[in-house]
Design an enzyme around this catalytic site. Structure first.
Site, PDB file in Angstrom:
ATOM      1  N   ARG A 195       0.794  -1.227   0.000  1.00 22.43           N
ATOM      2  CA  ARG A 195       0.000   0.000   0.000  1.00 22.43           C
ATOM      3  C   ARG A 195       0.826   1.276   0.000  1.00 22.43           C
ATOM      4  O   ARG A 195       0.555   2.203  -0.766  1.00 22.43           O
ATOM      5  CB  ARG A 195      -0.910   0.068   1.255  1.00 22.43           C
ATOM      6  CG  ARG A 195      -2.166  -0.707   1.167  1.00 22.43           C
ATOM      7  CD  ARG A 195      -2.493  -1.239   2.525  1.00 22.43           C
ATOM      8  NE  ARG A 195      -1.484  -2.223   2.856  1.00 22.43           N
ATOM      9  CZ  ARG A 195      -1.551  -3.500   2.469  1.00 22.43           C
ATOM     10  NH1 ARG A 195      -2.586  -3.914   1.826  1.00 22.43           N
ATOM     11  NH2 ARG A 195      -0.578  -4.349   2.754  1.00 22.43           N
ATOM     12  N   THR A 196       1.797   1.326   0.891  1.00 21.35           N
ATOM     13  CA  THR A 196       2.508   2.600   1.068  1.00 21.35           C
ATOM     14  C   THR A 196       3.233   2.977  -0.220  1.00 21.35           C
ATOM     15  O   THR A 196       3.110   4.099  -0.718  1.00 21.35           O
ATOM     16  CB  THR A 196       3.493   2.499   2.244  1.00 21.35           C
ATOM     17  OG1 THR A 196       2.789   1.990   3.372  1.00 21.35           O
ATOM     18  CG2 THR A 196       4.086   3.848   2.582  1.00 21.35           C
ATOM     19  N   LYS A 226      25.863  -4.536  -2.222  1.00 23.43           N
ATOM     20  CA  LYS A 226      27.328  -4.645  -2.390  1.00 23.43           C
ATOM     21  C   LYS A 226      28.057  -3.945  -1.252  1.00 23.43           C
ATOM     22  O   LYS A 226      29.283  -3.851  -1.266  1.00 23.43           O
ATOM     23  CB  LYS A 226      27.761  -3.989  -3.706  1.00 23.43           C
ATOM     24  CG  LYS A 226      27.102  -4.528  -4.949  1.00 23.43           C
ATOM     25  CD  LYS A 226      27.581  -3.707  -6.150  1.00 23.43           C
ATOM     26  CE  LYS A 226      26.625  -3.799  -7.312  1.00 23.43           C
ATOM     27  NZ  LYS A 226      26.851  -2.735  -8.295  1.00 23.43           N
ATOM     28  N   ARG A 276      11.355   3.733   3.026  1.00 22.67           N
ATOM     29  CA  ARG A 276      11.051   2.776   4.103  1.00 22.67           C
ATOM     30  C   ARG A 276      12.334   2.025   4.413  1.00 22.67           C
ATOM     31  O   ARG A 276      13.019   1.562   3.494  1.00 22.67           O
ATOM     32  CB  ARG A 276       9.953   1.797   3.691  1.00 22.67           C
ATOM     33  CG  ARG A 276       9.785   0.669   4.701  1.00 22.67           C
ATOM     34  CD  ARG A 276       8.554  -0.154   4.441  1.00 22.67           C
ATOM     35  NE  ARG A 276       7.340   0.592   4.734  1.00 22.67           N
ATOM     36  CZ  ARG A 276       6.127   0.059   4.692  1.00 22.67           C
ATOM     37  NH1 ARG A 276       5.961  -1.212   4.377  1.00 22.67           N
ATOM     38  NH2 ARG A 276       5.057   0.786   4.973  1.00 22.67           N
ATOM     39  N   HIS A 306       5.457   5.694  11.473  1.00 22.20           N
ATOM     40  CA  HIS A 306       4.915   5.564  10.114  1.00 22.20           C
ATOM     41  C   HIS A 306       3.956   6.737   9.918  1.00 22.20           C
ATOM     42  O   HIS A 306       2.734   6.568   9.899  1.00 22.20           O
ATOM     43  CB  HIS A 306       4.186   4.223   9.997  1.00 22.20           C
ATOM     44  CG  HIS A 306       3.881   3.784   8.594  1.00 22.20           C
ATOM     45  ND1 HIS A 306       3.994   4.600   7.492  1.00 22.20           N
ATOM     46  CD2 HIS A 306       3.429   2.580   8.127  1.00 22.20           C
ATOM     47  CE1 HIS A 306       3.635   3.925   6.407  1.00 22.20           C
ATOM     48  NE2 HIS A 306       3.293   2.697   6.766  1.00 22.20           N
TER      49      HIS A 306
HETATM   50  N1   CP Z   1       0.066  -0.092   5.940  1.00 21.20           N
HETATM   51  C1   CP Z   1       1.241  -0.372   5.310  1.00 21.20           C
HETATM   52  O1   CP Z   1       2.294   0.193   5.624  1.00 21.20           O
HETATM   53  O2   CP Z   1       1.124  -1.308   4.331  1.00 21.20           O
HETATM   54  P1   CP Z   1       2.320  -1.787   3.413  1.00 21.20           P
HETATM   55  O3   CP Z   1       3.336  -2.481   4.311  1.00 21.20           O
HETATM   56  O4   CP Z   1       1.712  -2.710   2.412  1.00 21.20           O
HETATM   57  O5   CP Z   1       2.941  -0.576   2.789  1.00 21.20           O
END
Ligand code: CP
Length: 324
Positions: A72-73, A101, A122, A150
């Protein structure tokens, strides 16, 4: 969209002030935002929901660097860039990059900032996004750093609460599942300190809300209770039930994961006596913690919640690039 939802969107558009401190465009946590900042971003999200396709990012390149898996993110951020007329570079699997590497995070950030106007990252290490923001010449949006924060997820969670409840103030919010490693619930506490919530922390003993976050609640006058039971009686007063996944990838002891992974499962029959305004949220992905039979219950909102992420992330990207 139903009439009620349209009225709430109209309400959001007409009743929130917008002001932002432009001194730093990175979004690492929600600590630096105040009530007006948050409401301003939600108002912007509502404008993007009303009109998601605009050419605001014409000529801009956005990099998405995902050192951890995501559906999603990453896809909603990339969709947001595409819908706004920008272009995306990046990776979804760090194994295909030079970090495999031995390239350092610093060098990766310095290189990518040569190519992109904004980096969305991320990373599996807590603090990685903050570190990146300190060395990067371009803004960083934290798309999740380990078990820490998050923030973009929290903004879409707040947007979903505002849309479904018509308010953010005074909500009874039940956080269920992995409260120890769940970065989304940690970010939510930070953001909700301006909105007089009552939190109910429901988790197995091993996955309780960490002491530092409970201390944060005490320092900020946030009411909370803790429960080790999850049943009809406990959730009867909930406005929001926020389910979370027990995160296998954060456990060093997989025996412990096996012991707690199915501790709390929300079943449809548990919702019979709940309040009419209750909505069930989940950042997703789901494993077993919400039974499939809940999906068709009108109180289930997690798929719409994920859709809201697009509009909120359009607002966050534009804000990071100072384009609003
Ligand atoms: N909610 C969320 O962070 O989903 P993903 O890990 O799929 O990005």
């Amino acid at each position: 969209m139903g009439t009620n939802q349209k009225q709430i969107l109209k309400h959001i558009l007409s009743n929130t002030d917008y002001s932002m401190d432009n001194s730093s465009r990175s979004l690492i946590s929600l600590e630096g935002l105040d009530r007006n900042d948050i409401l301003g971003l939600l108002r912007q999200a509502a404008t993007f929901e009303a009109k998601p396709d605009r050419k605001i990012l014409d000529g801009k390149v956005v990099a998405t660097l995902f050192f951890e898996p995501s559906t999603r993110t990453r896809l909603s951020f990339e969709t947001a860039v595409n819908r706004l007329g920008g272009r995306v570079i990046g990776f979804s699997d760090a194994a295909t990059t030079s970090s495999s590497k031995g390239e350092t995070l610093k060098d990766t950030i310095m290189m990518v900032s040569n190519y992109a106007d904004l980096i969305i990252m991320r990373h599996y290490l807590e603090g990685a996004a903050k570190y990146a923001s300190e060395i990067s010449p371009v803004p960083i949006i934290n798309a999740g750093d380990g078990a820490n924060q998050h923030p973009s997820q929290t903004m879409l969670d707040l947007y979903s609460m505002l849309k479904t409840q018509g308010r953010l103030d005074g909500l009874e919010i039940f956080l269920v599942g992995d409260l120890k490693y769940g970065r989304t619930v940690h970010s939510m506490l930070t953001a909700m300190r301006f909105f007089n919530p009552t939190f109910h922390f429901i988790s197995p003993e091993e996955l309780r809300m960490p002491a530092e976050y409970k201390e944060f609640c005490r320092e900020n006058g946030i009411r909370f209770t803790e429960h080790s039971e999850f049943n009809e009686n406990v959730i009867s007063e909930a406005d929001i039930i926020y389910m979370t996944r027990v995160q296998r990838e954060r456990f060093t002891d997989l025996m412990e994961y096996e012991r707690v992974k199915d501790s709390f499962i929300l079943r449809n029959d548990m919702l019979a006596g709940t309040k009419p305004n209750l909505r069930i949220l989940h950042p997703l992905p789901r494993v077993n913690e919400i039974s499939q039979d809940v999906d068709s219950n009108p109180k289930a909102y997690y798929f719409q919640q994920a859709k809201n992420g697009l509009f909120v992330r359009e607002a966050l990207i534009c804000n990071a690039l100072n384009l609003l």
